[in-house]
Structure formats: structure tokens, C-alpha cells
Design an enzyme around this catalytic site. Structure first.
Site, PDB file in Angstrom:
ATOM      1  N   SER B 310       0.812  -1.207   0.000  1.00  0.00           N
ATOM      2  CA  SER B 310       0.000   0.000   0.000  1.00  0.00           C
ATOM      3  C   SER B 310       0.855   1.271   0.000  1.00  0.00           C
ATOM      4  O   SER B 310       1.695   1.435  -0.868  1.00  0.00           O
ATOM      5  CB  SER B 310      -0.948  -0.087   1.208  1.00  0.00           C
ATOM      6  N   ASP B 321      10.443   5.670  -9.649  1.00  0.00           N
ATOM      7  CA  ASP B 321      10.027   6.172 -10.968  1.00  0.00           C
ATOM      8  C   ASP B 321      10.686   7.509 -11.308  1.00  0.00           C
ATOM      9  O   ASP B 321      10.913   7.810 -12.469  1.00  0.00           O
ATOM     10  CB  ASP B 321       8.498   6.294 -11.045  1.00  0.00           C
ATOM     11  N   LYS B 335      -0.270  -4.231  -3.532  1.00  0.00           N
ATOM     12  CA  LYS B 335      -1.623  -3.738  -3.249  1.00  0.00           C
ATOM     13  C   LYS B 335      -1.823  -2.437  -4.010  1.00  0.00           C
ATOM     14  O   LYS B 335      -1.379  -1.379  -3.601  1.00  0.00           O
ATOM     15  CB  LYS B 335      -1.794  -3.493  -1.760  1.00  0.00           C
TER      16      LYS B 335
END
Lengths: 441, 418
Positions: B310, B321, B335
Site C-alpha cells: 500500500s 520512478d 496492493k
């Protein structure tokens, strides 16, 4: 118009408007709760005849329905995907409730499984041609306590050893694939198609270690120790679990399917056996005379057929080997076909303190009037209603037993269908035979 | 004519009142009248002619309650039913939480409660204080780790469960509680009087790793106070002039998206955190704040394992990223969904998956499992895949025995030199 007429009219208008308003609300309730246009799904009895074990109460608590309606409304509005099968939600709730009982014989069945279960009671088999049950090692739990500990109970009562239900062969249909493979009642399933049938004890040990490691009350050092113990145990189990399947799923796989091969490994004590078993579908007759006696199944209408089969014989052998499921009402019919009028025992519950839960007598009112010597053939596969039937007749002195009944606690189990074709079984009570002789008066 | 008109008027009036009663539920909730209810009123077949779930639920609840052979706790049965209904959606993150669970969940996400500031574990004599928060009132009053609490307000707690003892120690802010304590070093029982205060549970632990110039921050959850604790930890490490940082997210189950987003604002300003896709194509983009960027940038390595989920995965995935961090460890849980908590009556609540999220580069990290629930794919893939070496009996966060941490430090040091 006089004043009094006016006030009567005004009052009438108010009453009329109020009634219309309330009527609107009531109709809406009906629409939302699905009660307006849908017939009640009164439980069509499968294993229990309705007159014998009618439900004790039947009121729907509207508050519970509204509570649930609120939850469904939230899901309907916010869940990330449109809810596809709203008709799955009801059975889902039933699955949760049935599981919370922690009872080995109160089980939820998906539509296909439930159909297969009902068919087996009629002698129509699929899969490997056997009945299964979940069996627990260790002592029967004390009155009121669940047989299988749920997580909540386990949390309340740490340290008590956890019972381990095993997927056990209840009965093997004669001539079927399982019988040909040499499977016997009492065998337990260890592996299916190369997958390990998961053992509750192992799951429990991993879960406990995981919980221990997550316990926020631990110090950093103790936490690291707990974490390590958990990771080590988990690695061991995970390797097995990677090829694991749940016992309920294994049972479904074994009792459904009309063709294809399945590789089964089963245990008989310490002995381990394996076979590739070809699934098939086949039916056993409701009643048939074999070289050994009269073999029959507990299906509605069996009473008359038994009477015809016995006719005016003065001795009969009833073959109940391998009969593990059946209809409770049919069992009563069969009792009346074989035994004289009288009391054969009662169904007791563990709720005797509640006034609605007095024992229910098993009474034959219109029994046999000419003498009959009855011998009942049983084996380890004689379970459920068949075992109750045998015990009732033997305890009352009507019949002799040939073989040994293994069931200790004779549970009376009702099957309840749900609207979508799924269903569940519910333990209604324990059969207690009447040990006083029943005879023709 | 007059009679006809009057009848008409009465009929219209009654119909209006009926309509008002019928639509009252929708009016109260401020939405258009339910289509399904209207269909039902006019006898049109509902889209799916089925028995309403509420009916199936109520029938089974009644039946089990009335007919099961053992005593039935209606409350437990009802909650089990609701949990089962919600579970039938097949989403492990959409769940019903009964009051006790809902309360614990709320506590976890706020990270705040009123108490004395200690963690207890079971002990044959009562409860053992395993951690005493140094800035909490218990510590100030003299409670120390290792102390065993045998009585609360003069009443013995020997044989009570830890939950019960915690319940008795907690209470209203400003009220006193008296603990009777056994300490190994002291022969007599100690009496400690503590005044209850709001406690913030630490979710961040930080230090400079011994023998290195690398900082280490373990984040155990993403609750409300985590942001402030995390920022404080960064400040302390900056003062110690670290040249690189390892953030340990192993075992971190996640928490609040806002918290993750605020923490990310220390590293990236005004950039996309996640794109959330709700039902019916609605989208929402969560961005980091501007103006909170740290002055000094240094190499970052993040530690992950399969229990990192999460918000922890969002935090790690976003830094990766944007090319700011290297991921070390094993794949994370996967998740990729966002939940909302809806309070219900009787203090239970409903946690519902309301959106799926996508990382800045568009990756969907959703966990995929086989029919038996076994992991197939999903989660963040680490740049350096390192399994925790159980042979060394590792203690997480200990540079000597924790081989995942060793790798992370190595990665950071290489980057520092480059």
C-alpha cells in the site's frame, strides 16, 4: 357544510394523506428489501421433513435487513467496480454465518456442490463416487463450545491445542471408481493431483507465528526473534503450500466432474496409497435386492417401496453399508415400514435451557403390525441418517446389528437450499435412541 | 362536475403523499429516486429477478439462530454474515470491521490515543512493560522497560489478558492511574502513579549506521503522526551530515496515502504520486506538495519485502520512478488499490476499495494470485533482489546480521562515491 362536517372532512384528509405517505414508505421498504415481488424461499426440506423439525421461529428482523441494505448501498455506490453478481452477496453472507459456527457438519456449498450433495443423497454419484466428511482428532468439545475453533475463539483462548479437521472418506459407493481403487471409509485424503491437501495444524502454526511477530507490544529484540521464527516456519510451509489446496476445495474436486482422471493419495493409518482414479457419473437404485439383503437409500417415498419389498416375510436383512447421506423424513418412513409403532428416541440439542428447545421425539404412529426379524448390515461407511436408523431399531430391540457403527455422536443435519442454487447444511441436534423395547402391541 | 374535480383533487393529493413516502429514503440521502425501486413499484421486472441479499441474509440468520443445536450468539452470527457478504466480492481489501476491529484500525491510522506510553506483553505475573516511550508520562513517573505490572489501581491483574490490562490502564486524559510494579533489581513492590496523556506511537526509528556515513530510517507504518516523525528524523540525520540514506519499509503494511504523499514532498515537488482510477472512468491525481524539498540530495536505497504494501509501495515506487532511489530486497506485496472507510451504526465500519492506483510511469503493481491464492506476480520488483539470509539469524536493522541492509548500504556507498 356545517363546522362539524368540515372538521370530519379535514381529519379525513389528514388521515388519508398520512396513510398514503406511510403506504408509500411501506411499499418502498418492500421494493428495497426484495420482499414485494419475490416469494419467500422457505427451506424445502431435504434431509429433514418439515413437519418433524419445522423451524422454531421464522420472523425476519427488519432492522438487520436495513443494516445490510445500508452496507450494500455503500458498496453499490463506491466499490471500484460495478457489483456484478448482487445475488452472490446473500449466499456470501450465509457462507460467513455458517463458517462462524465452527461446526464440522454445518457447511456451505456452492451451487454445483450443493446439487452434487443433494444428488448423492438420492444415490446419484459424480466424481470418484464417494462421500466425505470432516473429522476431528481429539475429544468432543464441551457443551456449547464450537467443534472447530474460529479465529475469534482462538484469540480468547490461547494455548489450547487446536483441533485439526481432516478430509475423510465417509462412504464409498459400491462399484464406483473409488471402490475400484480400493478406497475405504475412514481413509483420509493427503494429496490431490499433486497438491497437498492443506493441514489446519500447519496453517495455524504459521498464522500464530505471524501474529506473534506483528504483536505491537513486543520490544525490538523480541520482535526480531519472533520475526525470525515466523520467517523460518513460513519458508518450510510455503514450500509445501505452493502446491497446496484447501480441504473443502479438495472435497469439491472429488465429488464433482463426470470424466477425466484425478490422482489421489490417501492415508489409512500410517499406510499411504495412491491411484489415478477415473471420474464418472453413475446411479445406484433407490432400492434393490442383492445376495446379501435389501439395499436402499433414504429418499422420499422409500417407506412404501420397503413395505412392498418386505411384503409378508418374517425376516429381512437390510444392507446399509456405505450409506452416509439421506433424507431425515425418508428415514422416518423407513422406520415405520420396518418397526412397530412407538417412540424410537429423540433429538436433543445443547440449548435445553431455552424453552423453545425441548427434545423432539422420533415417533412412529402407523408402524408395522406383523412380526419381522430385522438384521441390519453396517460398516464404517454407515453414517448420518443411516446410522440413526440402525441405532434407533437396534436400541429398541427391533433389529440386530451385523457389523459395527463407528459414529459416536449421531448428528441430525438439515440441508437448506438458497435461491441461487447454493445451499448449506445445519446441525439441528443429536439423536438419542430410546433404549426401551418397542414391540407390537 | 364539481364532484369530479374534487375527487380528482383528492386522488392527486393522495398520490403526491404516496410518492413523497415512497421517495423519502432518496430525498433524505439527496439523490434521485432509485430506478430499481421504481421498477418494482410499477411491476416491471427488475433487471435481475433475484431474491434480495437482505432477504437471504435475514432468513439464514433467523434459521440458524432458531434451529442450530448449540447456543447461538446473535451478534457474532450477524457480524460473520456481514463479513461474509463483503468477502464475496472477492477483494481481500474490501472488508467489514466489527466494532472492536474498527476501533483498532482507527487507532492504527491515527497513531494517537490516551494512555501512559508503554507497550506491554503477557507475563505470568500480569503484564511486562517491554517498551516505555521516553517522552511519555509512564517514563517520567519512573516506569522502566522490564518492569512487571501486577496490579492496576490496587486491583491485581495476575492472570488477566494483556488486552484487559491495557484497557484498565487506558482512560481519560488527565486522570491518574496507579500501577503496582515488580522490578528485578528491587525487593519490594513499587507503586507508580501516572497521569494519562495523549500518546503518539512512534512509527519512525532512525540512526546513523555504525561505522558508516549512511543514515537509516525504519518506517513501520504510514499513520498521521508519521510525517512529522519522518521529517524530524531527516533533520537529525542532516545534522549528523550523512552522505546517503537507507529507508527500511520491510514489514510496513502501509497506511494513509496523504502521509506517503507528504513524506514524498521532501524529495519531489509538485509531481504526480499516483493516478487513481475510480469506477466509471473517474480519475484523480495525487501530487506532492511544493516548497518542502530538502536542500541536500543524497543517494537513497529502500528496503522492501513481501509485507511492504500500500502506502509503502507508493512511497518506494514514486521515488524509483523519478530515479531517486534504488530498491533492495524482495518483491513487495502488490496492493494497487485505495480504500475508504465508511462508519456504520454500532461503531462497526466498512472498508471499501474505491480506486485502483497507477504509479507515475503508469505501472500497475496489482498482485495476481492463482486459484489457490498463491502469488503469481505483482508488487514492486527490486533493482537488487536479495533474500533475507536466515542462516545468519538476522536481526532486522542490524548491519552485522541483516544481509539485505548490507546490500542497501553497499548500493548507497557506491552511489556516493560515483
Amino acid at each position: 357544510m356545517t363546522d362539524s362536517t368540515k372538521s370530519v372532512l379535514a381529519a379525513g384528509a389528514v388521515v388519508g394523506a398520512s396513510l398514503a405517505f406511510l403506504g408509500g414508505m411501506v411499499v418502498r421498504d418492500g421494493a428495497d428489501l426484495g420482499a414485494a415481488r419475490v416469494a419467500s424461499n422457505g427451506p424445502a426440506a431435504l434431509t429433514v421433513s418439515p413437519d418433524l423439525l419445522a423451524s422454531r421461529t421464522g420472523e425476519v428482523d427488519a432492522r438487520d435487513s436495513r443494516y445490510l441494505a445500508q452496507i450494500i448501498e455503500v458498496l453499490d455506490r463506491t466499490y471500484v467496480e460495478p457489483i456484478k453478481g448482487e445475488d452472490q452477496l446473500g449466499p456470501g453472507a450465509v457462507r460467513g454465518m455458517v463458517a462462524s459456527l465452527g461446526d464440522l457438519d454445518s457447511l456451505f456449498f456452492e451451487p454445483g456442490e450443493f446439487a452434487a450433495y443433494q444428488a448423492r443423497a438420492r444415490g446419484q454419484y459424480e466424481g470418484i463416487g464417494a462421500d466425505f466428511r470432516f473429522v476431528l482428532d481429539g475429544p468432543v468439545p464441551k457443551d456449547g463450545a464450537p467443534e472447530i475453533q474460529t479465529e475469534a475463539d482462538a484469540a480468547d483462548d490461547r494455548g489450547r491445542p487446536l483441533p485439526i479437521p481432516k478430509l475423510t472418506v465417509a462412504a464409498v459407493a459400491p462399484g464406483g471408481p473409488a471402490a475400484k481403487a480400493g478406497m475405504l471409509p475412514g481413509d483420509t485424503i493427503a494429496e490431490l493431483d499433486g497438491k497437498w491437501v492443506v493441514n489446519a495444524a500447519d496453517i495455524e502454526s504459521v498464522r500464530k507465528l505471524q501474529e506473534a511477530a506483528r504483536d505491537p507490544k513486543l520490544s525490538a529484540g523480541a520482535k526480531a526473534d519472533a520475526q525470525r521464527a515466523f520467517l523460518q516456519e513460513r519458508k518450510r510451509i510455503v514450500d509445501r503450500m505452493k502446491h497446496g489446496m484447501l480441504p473443502t476445495k479438495a472435497m469439491t474436486a472429488l465429488v464433482t466432474g463426470k470424466d477425466g482422471q484425478t490422482a489421489v493419495t490417501w492415508l489409512r493409518g500410517a499406510k499411504r496409497m495412491s491411484a489415478a482414479i477415473e471420474k464418472s457419473s453413475f446411479s445406484l437404485p433407490e432400492i434393490e435386492r442383492t445376495g446379501e439383503g435389501v439395499r436402499f437409500r433414504f429418499v422420499t417415498g422409500i417407506g412404501r417401496k420397503l413395505q412392498q419389498e418386505i411384503g409378508d416375510l418374517d425376516a429381512v436383512v437390510l444392507d446399509l453399508r456405505g450409506v452416509a447421506v439421506g433424507d431425515f423424513g425418508a428415514m422416518q418412513e423407513a422406520l415405520a415400514a420396518v418397526g412397530p409403532s412407538g417412540d424410537y428416541g429423540e433429538i436433543v440439542t445443547e440449548r435445553e435451557a431455552e424453552s423453545a428447545h425441548r427434545p423432539i421425539p422420533i415417533r412412529v404412529a402407523d408402524g408395522r403390525t406383523s412380526p419381522l426379524r430385522v438384521t441390519i448390515l453396517v460398516d464404517e461407511g454407515t453414517q448420518g441418517v443411516a446410522a440413526i436408523f440402525a441405532k434407533a431399531l437396534v436400541a429398541s430391540g427391533v433389529a440386530k446389528l451385523d457389523g459395527t457403527l463407528t459414529s459416536q455422536r449421531l448428528k441430525v443435519v438439515e440441508a437448506v437450499p438458497l435461491p441461487d442454487g447454493s445451499g448449506y447444511t445445519l446441525t439441528r441436534g443429536l439423536f438419542q435412541p430410546n433404549t426401551q423395547a418397542v414391540a407390537i402391541r | 362536475m364539481k364532484f369530479l374535480l374534487r375527487t380528482l383533487a383528492i386522488a392527486i393529493g393522495l398520490a403526491a403523499f404516496f410518492a413523497l413516502g415512497f421517495a423519502l429514503r432518496d430525498i433524505q440521502n439527496g439523490r434521485p429516486v432509485s430506478r430499481r425501486a421504481l421498477d418494482s413499484l410499477f411491476g416491471r421486472p427488475a433487471p435481475r429477478p433475484t431474491v434480495a441479499p437482505t432477504r437471504v441474509f435475514a432468513d439464514a440468520l433467523n434459521k440458524i439462530q432458531a434451529d442450530y443445536y448449540k447456543p447461538v450468539e446473535t451478534e457474532k452470527l450477524r457480524y460473520a454474515g456481514v463479513a461474509g457478504l463483503v468477502a464475496s466480492l472477492g477483494d481481500p481489501h474490501t472488508m467489514f470491521m466489527e466494532p472492536k476491529m474498527a476501533q483498532e484500525f482507527a487507532l492504527e491510522t491515527t497513531g494517537n490515543f490516551v494512555g501512559v506510553g508503554a507497550r506491554l506483553s503477557p507475563d505470568p505475573l500480569g503484564a511486562k512493560a517491554v517498551v516505555v516511550f521516553e517522552d511519555g508520562p509512564a517514563y517520567a513517573s519512573g516506569l522502566r522497560p522490564g518492569d512487571i505490572i501486577t496490579a492496576v489501581d490496587g486491583k491485581t491483574v495476575v492472570g488477566s489478558s494483556t488486552d484487559e490490562i491495557v484497557k484498565r490502564i487506558r482512560g481519560e486524559e488527565g486522570t491518574p492511574v496507579r500501577l503496582t510494579v515488580v522490578r528485578a533489581s528491587s525487593a519490594a513492590n513499587l507503586e507508580i502513579r501516572i497521569v494519562r496523556r495523549p500518546i503518539t506511537v512512534p512509527s519512525v526509528e532512525s540512526r546513523v549506521l555504525e561505522g558508516t556515513r549512511v543514515g537509516y530510517i525504519a518506517v513501520t507504518s504510514f499513520s498521521e503522526p508519521t510525517v512529522q516523525q519522518f521529517t524530524a528524523a531527516l533533520d537529525r540525520l542532516d545534522l549528523a551530515a550523512v552522505e546517503g540514506l537507507v529507508i527500511d519499509l520491510r514489514g510496513n503494511p502501509g497506511g494513509l496515502l496523504n502521509t506517503a504523499s507528504d513524506m514524498l514532498s521532501e524529495f519531489v515537488a509538485g509531481k504526480t504520486v499516483v493516478t487513481m482510477k475510480m469506477r466509471e472512468g473517474n480519475q484523480e491525481v495525487e501530487k506532492t506538495r511544493t516548497g518542502r524539498l530538502r536542500k541536500k540530495a543524497y543517494p537513497l536505497a529502500l528496503l522492501l519485502d513481501e509485507s511492504s504494501a500500500s502506502a509503502a509501495e507508493i512511497f518506494a515506487g514514486v521515488l524509483r520512478d523519478y530515479g531517486l532511489a534504488t530498491l533492495v530486497g524482495t518483491h513487495s506485496y502488490g496492493k494497487a488499490s485505495v480504500q475508504n472507510v465508511f462508519p456504520l451504526r454500532d461503531e462497526s465500519s466498512l472498508k471499501v476499495t474505491i480506486a485502483r492506483y497507477y504509479l507515475p510511469k503508469g505501472e500497475d503493481i496489482g498482485r495476481k494470485v492463482d486459484p489457490d491464492g498463491q502469488y503469481l506476480s505483482g508488487g514492486l520488483k527490486p533493482d537488487f533482489e536479495v533474500e533475507l539470509d536466515m542462516e545468519k539469524s538476522p536481526i532486522l536493522g542490524d548491519l552485522k546480521s541483516d544481509n539485505q541492509l548490507q546490500k542497501a548500504v553497499e548500493v548507497v556507498q557506491k552511489r556516493t562515491q560515483a
